[in-house]
Design an enzyme around this catalytic site. Structure first.
Site, PDB file in Angstrom:
ATOM      1  CG  HIS A   1       6.085  14.968   9.695  1.00 35.37           C
ATOM      2  ND1 HIS A   1       5.407  15.878  10.413  1.00 35.37           N
ATOM      3  CD2 HIS A   1       6.592  15.711   8.706  1.00 35.37           C
ATOM      4  CE1 HIS A   1       5.263  17.061   9.596  1.00 35.37           C
ATOM      5  NE2 HIS A   1       6.116  16.961   8.689  1.00 35.37           N
TER       6      HIS A   1
ATOM      7  CB  SER B   1      14.107  17.627   9.710  1.00 38.20           C
ATOM      8  OG  SER B   1      12.742  18.217   9.215  1.00 38.20           O
TER       9      SER B   1
ATOM     10  CE  LYS C   1      15.209  29.704   7.606  1.00 38.73           C
ATOM     11  NZ  LYS C   1      16.397  28.903   8.317  1.00 38.73           N
ATOM     12  CG  ASP C   2       8.594  26.549   5.332  1.00 42.07           C
ATOM     13  OD1 ASP C   2       9.840  26.773   4.739  1.00 42.07           O
ATOM     14  OD2 ASP C   2       8.146  25.426   5.544  1.00 42.07           O
TER      15      ASP C   2
ATOM     16  CD  GLU D   1      10.480  22.572 -21.679  1.00 40.72           C
ATOM     17  OE1 GLU D   1      11.186  23.247 -22.734  1.00 40.72           O
ATOM     18  OE2 GLU D   1       9.400  22.875 -21.074  1.00 40.72           O
TER      19      GLU D   1
END
Lengths: 253, 415
Positions: free
Chosen positions: B213, B217, B241-242, B285
């Site tokens: 922030h 972005s 959207k998220d 893994e």
């Protein structure tokens, strides 16, 4: 481009997950249509009860199933009284009592299935040095799951010419290395099914494998039915979120 | 941060004393976000969601789990069989780790493709890498806890890596184990650390978001925001959207949890740990496999360990290895190809890591390990030679296209 990205990421995951299948050297497993397969799959209770009969009369003479309690058998449709009777056939050591002595008592539904031998050493002595593995998680702990169990149970054939089978060992086409210490456990009519089903060798192996799958994944029925509800809910929710997203973004594009 | 006005008197009273609501208003509602973020930008918030799911499911699992070598395996089975919906908690946690890594890997590769590591976001990139390293440690120690065969032997193999350190290696390994082999003290401390580290990750994620922030972005075009016409408020545009992204992720993730819960697991780990029996094939893994392949490709133990850790550490220097001023691979024809080759090399290394190190896998592993490290000097070279395509003038210009020229032609207020 995005699709490629997604594909490569997915490919990484799939390659990784498919690994154990490629790693172990063993014969190709015959695939069965189990009633509990697929998203709608559920256990066939009659089959599980037959499988339990096989376990009780044959497998449990050598193999333990320590993670399953007698009370769990209610999932197979046994009544409380039937479960009490099944448990009471076995004796367990309890105590100490008020006098400070350990004592024997019949098993209760809250007890876990009583193992055939008091400890691993006793099991080895009785089985020519080999330790019969605990069967609680067999279908989860072996590649192929119930198909593997079926293949082992029906895999006893004559050894090919030139193959040296050691003393006290048996040839099994499904077992890694093909030499197994377990004698062929089942044959046609090895049990007389309580529900009258014809007890062929294949039928017995199938029922036993299904029962072992239940022992390893007793939650499967609930998991599948709850999963369908959850995915149905998410499908509707996500569709509505998408519609809302389109509406909110309409003035940006 | 101050200055937000609220109609609700109680909220205003509270906010004057502790500006939580102003902060939320500032960074989750008004936060100006580039208008052109594509769906690859969803994976940051999705990784955050997975972290929350892992912490919550983990706390409830810890209430029923017992970190003792004689009890651990059976306590996990007790969770699966006797704890109400314990199987759901356990399968969510177990598969959640895989989906957390899926989200984080996509998030990292998105940053690579669109040049999100470049100025002014270097610290943001570093924090991301530290989160990733902490995740690897947490996942590794978590895999030890069910105390199955691979838990035990995987822990043995990886902790043994520290014995490669000259002179003090063996002492360090003994110190890590709390004994002379992986045993009860190891399990105990791994459980303690496995419970602690997720909260460290949570704090790092907070710093990651603060750094984000501060620099704001990046975006698919990789060009700076020139003014308010380039951005839209975070809410409602990116919140919805998220949320849609979360719906899609949950469908895939819970689909695996409910219908293929053991998809990512080796069957061998359902056999209780036995120090006397080594499993024929020990694999980590899936999310560790590329690094495992690099480790095994170096014939020298210490060299292998250095190469494996170097494969991650080198990413800290990426902002200076890449000398190009252009961020997005969209406008970098050579880098774009290099990126896809690198992504492919990582996938192939993952496959090689999953295979027993014999036959053609050994030379293949070496070739692809070299290819992995070749990415960085090549990037250093091409980033000066490469001729980037012309950049668009602003974010708004290509997004709005010809349709609203008037809008795009507005004078820039802040630029």
């Amino acid at each position: 481009m995005m699709r490629k990205f997604l594909l490569s990421t997915m490919a990484a995951a799939f390659v990784a997950a498919a690994t154990p299948a490629l790693a172990a050297e063993k014969a190709e497993l015959e695939h069965h249509n189990w009633s509990f397969q697929g998203v709608f799959g559920q256990y066939d209770k009659a089959q599980l009860r037959r499988g339990f009969q096989v376990f009780r009369e044959i497998c449990s003479n050598c193999h333990s199933m320590k993670l399953v309690a007698y009370r769990n058998l209610s999932a197979l449709g046994f009544t409380e009284d039937e479960i009490k009777a099944i448990a009471a056939e076995k004796q367990v050591t309890d105590g100490p009592n008020d006098q400070g002595d350990m004592f024997q008592r019949p098993a209760k539904p809250s007890d876990h299935i009583v193992p055939p031998f008091p400890n691993d050493q006793a099991a080895r002595v009785a089985n020519n040095g080999a330790l019969p593995p605990d069967l609680s998680l067999m279908t989860k702990a072996r590649e192929g799951g119930p198909d593997y169990v079926y293949a082992i149970l029906t895999g006893f054939v004559d050894a090919p010419a030139g193959f040296k089978v050691n003393d006290g060992m048996y040839y099994n086409q499904a077992f890694p290395g093909h030499q197994i210490a377990m004698p062929p456990p089942i044959s046609d009519e090895a049990v007389t099914y309580a529900d009258g089903t014809k007890a062929t060798k294949e039928q017995i192996a199938t029922d036993a494998a299904a029962f072992l799958n239940w022992a390893a994944e007793p939650e499967l029925d609930t998991r599948h039915s709850l999963g369908l509800k959850v995915l149905g809910f998410l499908l509707v929710l996500t569709a509505m979120l998408y519609a809302l997203k389109r509406k909110i973004w309409a003035n940006v594009h | 941060m101050s200055g937000s006005q609220f109609n609700n008197k109680v909220i205003q009273w509270f906010d004057d004393r502790l500006p939580i609501f102003s902060m939320l208003q500032h960074s989750a509602v008004e936060y100006p976000t580039p208008r052109n973020l594509n769906y690859w930008w969803n994976f940051g918030s999705l990784a955050g969601l997975m972290l929350v799911i892992m912490i919550l499911s983990g706390i409830f699992l810890a209430m029923a789990y017992t970190p003792n070598e004689a009890l651990a395996f059976n306590s996990v089975e007790r969770i699966m069989r006797d704890v109400n919906y314990g199987w759901l908690l356990r399968y969510m946690h177990m598969n959640g780790a895989s989906f957390f890594f899926v989200c984080v890997y996509i998030h990292i590769f998105r940053g690579l493709y669109y040049g999100s590591y470049k100025a002014p976001r270097e610290v943001l990139w570093w924090l991301g890498l530290v989160i990733y390293l902490t995740m690897m440690g947490t996942a590794f120690m978590g895999y030890c806890l069910p105390w199955g065969q691979l838990s035990f032997w995987g822990t043995t193999v990886i902790t043994n890596l520290f014995s490669a350190i000259p002179v003090v290696g063996d002492a360090i390994t003994t110190w890590l184990w709390g004994g002379f082999s992986v045993a009860n003290p190891t399990l105990n401390r791994f459980f303690a650390l496995h419970y602690l580290l997720p909260f460290v990750i949570f704090a790092l994620v907070f710093l990651h978001v603060v750094a984000l922030h501060t620099t704001k972005s990046n975006n698919p075009l990789g060009i700076d925001v020139k003014g308010p016409q380039d951005t839209i408020p975070f809410h409602p545009y990116y919140t919805i959207k998220d949320l849609f992204g979360i719906g899609v992720l949950l469908m895939v993730y819970l689909g695996v949890v409910f219908f293929l819960p053991n998809f990512f697991v080796e069957p061998t780990n359902y056999i209780p740990a036995n120090p006397m029996v080594t499993p024929p094939h020990i694999v980590p893994e899936w999310y560790f496999l590329p690094f495992y392949a690099i480790l095994r490709s170096v014939p020298d133990k210490l060299g292998g360990v250095i190469a494996m850790f170097g494969a991650i550490v080198i990413f800290f220097f990426l902002p200076w290895i890449d000398r190009s001023k252009v961020r997005s691979a969209k406008f970098r024809p050579i880098y774009k190809q290099l990126f896809w080759i690198f992504a492919l090399v990582c996938v192939v290394l993952g496959y090689i890591g999953s295979q027993p190190p014999e036959g053609s896998m050994v030379p293949l592993g070496r070739v692809f390990s070299v290819a992995y490290f070749a990415f960085f000097p090549l990037l250093w070279l091409i980033s000066k030679v490469e001729k980037p395509k012309p950049l668009p003038q602003s974010i708004a210009a290509p997004v709005l296209k010809g349709a609203s020229v008037g809008h795009a032609a507005q004078p820039m207020e802040k630029a």
